[in-house]
Scaffold this motif. Structure first.
Motif, PDB file in Angstrom:
ATOM      1  N   GLN A 297      43.892  37.530  42.069  1.00 16.98           N
ATOM      2  CA  GLN A 297      42.799  37.855  41.153  1.00 16.98           C
ATOM      3  C   GLN A 297      42.434  36.645  40.290  1.00 16.98           C
ATOM      4  O   GLN A 297      41.251  36.414  39.996  1.00 16.98           O
ATOM      5  N   TYR A 298      43.429  35.866  39.868  1.00 15.64           N
ATOM      6  CA  TYR A 298      43.134  34.642  39.120  1.00 15.64           C
ATOM      7  C   TYR A 298      42.287  33.692  39.972  1.00 15.64           C
ATOM      8  O   TYR A 298      41.313  33.102  39.486  1.00 15.64           O
ATOM      9  N   ILE A 299      42.661  33.532  41.230  1.00 12.89           N
ATOM     10  CA  ILE A 299      41.940  32.626  42.133  1.00 12.89           C
ATOM     11  C   ILE A 299      40.513  33.112  42.346  1.00 12.89           C
ATOM     12  O   ILE A 299      39.556  32.314  42.329  1.00 12.89           O
ATOM     13  N   CYS A 300      40.351  34.414  42.529  1.00 16.53           N
ATOM     14  CA  CYS A 300      39.024  34.963  42.742  1.00 16.53           C
ATOM     15  C   CYS A 300      38.131  34.745  41.531  1.00 16.53           C
ATOM     16  O   CYS A 300      36.923  34.406  41.667  1.00 16.53           O
ATOM     17  N   LYS A 301      38.662  34.941  40.338  1.00 18.13           N
ATOM     18  CA  LYS A 301      37.869  34.728  39.120  1.00 18.13           C
ATOM     19  C   LYS A 301      37.449  33.265  38.991  1.00 18.13           C
ATOM     20  O   LYS A 301      36.330  32.977  38.531  1.00 18.13           O
ATOM     21  N   LEU A 302      38.320  32.351  39.400  1.00 14.85           N
ATOM     22  CA  LEU A 302      37.995  30.933  39.290  1.00 14.85           C
ATOM     23  C   LEU A 302      36.904  30.520  40.271  1.00 14.85           C
ATOM     24  O   LEU A 302      36.200  29.537  40.041  1.00 14.85           O
ATOM     25  N   THR A 303      36.774  31.238  41.360  1.00 16.28           N
ATOM     26  CA  THR A 303      35.807  30.848  42.398  1.00 16.28           C
ATOM     27  C   THR A 303      34.535  31.684  42.363  1.00 16.28           C
ATOM     28  O   THR A 303      33.676  31.535  43.248  1.00 16.28           O
ATOM     29  N   GLU A 304      34.409  32.560  41.372  1.00 14.49           N
ATOM     30  CA  GLU A 304      33.192  33.377  41.276  1.00 14.49           C
ATOM     31  C   GLU A 304      31.972  32.516  40.966  1.00 14.49           C
ATOM     32  O   GLU A 304      32.062  31.557  40.194  1.00 14.49           O
TER      33      GLU A 304
END
Length: 402
Positions: free
Chosen positions: A395-402
């Motif tokens: 989830q951290y990675i997904c938020k960073l790549t949004e």
């Protein structure tokens, strides 16, 4: 598909390395493409998962010194990691979306040199500046700019996570200029499948007549306070009858790297101390043990002795509890969050008598191991599963790549 590159100084067999490998495997299981970049990698001194061809390991800059005449270790570590980052950006041709880095934050501004701004997640095991003893004015003078650089570059990360509530508090108190930086807690996890194997034979590590085996697992470093285990064993001797004492044994299993002078020196110091205390026949020393040996030791031992004070998190207690092995640990730092005192083990003052008192309980009441062991297993399954760790990190990675 999200491309994630991990930057780590030395891919050995410590707790930080375990976290990095688990994080890479976790993101790979979520469909990310991962690589681990490091300044040192020895296939014979690493976790077995790093030998998986589907987990690429790239080692550059190992020719750079790790110290200068035995000094300037921090400066050399910073230079090596900056070199790794520079090589990644300007010479590798590797495409990536997010960089996961830990321990050395000096590489973060280098990542910012890319034309397209890349996102950086920094995992703080513990502020590096607190791991060094400032024993002289020159040492303080040398560390001052490095400390400021650590604080400034850590603040450049897009996301900062820490390994425990304890570390989160230390982070805020240490990096005062980063008071506005939000730090989430991402507890290290266990890859349960690694431990769900049939334990191997101990191959003579423990004399067969020993019924109560205490196990210490930690790197051969003075800050780990390994002497406490030996001194507690000596104290325990005075509490037991002769017949009981004959059944007690201690295994000192530690991470050991011949390149690190402290590992070599402290190993000898501990062996000398065991001789001085008259414990040579009751202690076995093991260096750089394999995963198979660790699993076997955890399976057969009575209890794990975890001796560091103010440990940032400490993965060993979690590994032990998963293997249904109680833990006696110092009542500070990460173990306060991982161990339930009186349920999965005991939290004690870092004094030989306190540890010996807890050890005596397992000798006097052997059945206590099973009850605490089951409670420890349940605690790990609920709090430190790889699934929970993987989902939170993803989830951290997904938020960073949004």
């Amino acid at each position: 598909m999200v491309n994630v590159v991990f930057l780590h100084p030395d891919l050995g067999i410590g707790g930080a390395e375990r976290l990095v490998v688990d994080a890479a495997l976790a993101l790979r299981s979520k469909g990310c493409k991962v690589q681990i970049w490091t300044a040192h990698y020895d296939p014979d001194h690493c976790f077995s998962e790093t030998k998986d061809p589907d987990l690429p390991i790239v080692c550059v800059g190992d020719w750079l010194p790790t110290s200068i005449c035995g000094y300037f270790h921090a400066l050399c570590a910073y230079i090596r990691m900056v070199y790794v980052a520079l090589f990644l950006i300007f010479f590798s041709g590797v495409e990536f979306d997010v960089v996961f880095c830990d321990q050395v934050s000096a590489c973060i501004p280098v990542i910012r040199l890319t034309r397209r701004k890349k996102k950086v997640l920094f995992y703080c095991h513990f502020p590096d500046q607190l791991l060094t003893v400032r024993s002289s004015f020159l040492k303080r003078l040398y560390r001052a700019p490095i400390d400021r650089l650590e604080e400034a570059t850590t603040g450049m990360a897009d996301c900062v996570v820490v390994n425990s509530q304890f570390t989160a508090g230390v982070f805020k108190r240490t990096f005062k200029s980063l008071s506005s930086v939000h730090t989430d807690v991402l507890y290290p996890s266990l890859n349960f499948s690694t431990f769900d194997t049939e334990p191997a034979e101990l191959d003579g590590l423990i004399p067969t007549e020993k019924s109560f085996v205490f196990l210490s697992i930690n790197r051969y470093e003075r800050k780990k306070n390994l002497a406490l285990a030996l001194e507690a064993l000596k104290d325990l001797q005075g509490r037991l009858s002769g017949d009981e004492w004959k059944k007690v044994h201690l295994v000192m299993a530690g991470g050991y790297d011949e390149r690190v002078p402290e590992n070599v020196d402290h190993y000898k110091e501990l062996k000398d101390l065991s001789t001085k205390l008259g414990l040579s026949d009751s202690v076995s020393f093991l260096r750089s043990f394999s995963d198979e040996q660790k699993i076997s030791l955890l399976h057969h031992c009575t209890c794990v002795l975890y001796t560091p004070s103010n440990e940032h998190f400490g993965i060993v207690p979690v590994e032990a509890m998963y293997m249904r092995c109680p833990v006696i640990a110092v009542n500070s730092g990460g173990p306060l969050e991982s161990i339930a005192d009186g349920e999965t083990g005991f939290l004690c003052d870092p004094q030989p008598a306190c540890f010996a008192e807890a050890m005596e309980k397992f000798v006097k009441d052997p059945g206590q191991r099973q009850g605490m062991g089951e409670a420890g297993r349940d605690r790990v399954l609920k709090r430190f599963s790889l699934d929970a760790f993987s989902e939170q990190l993803y989830q951290y990675i997904c938020k960073l790549t949004e």
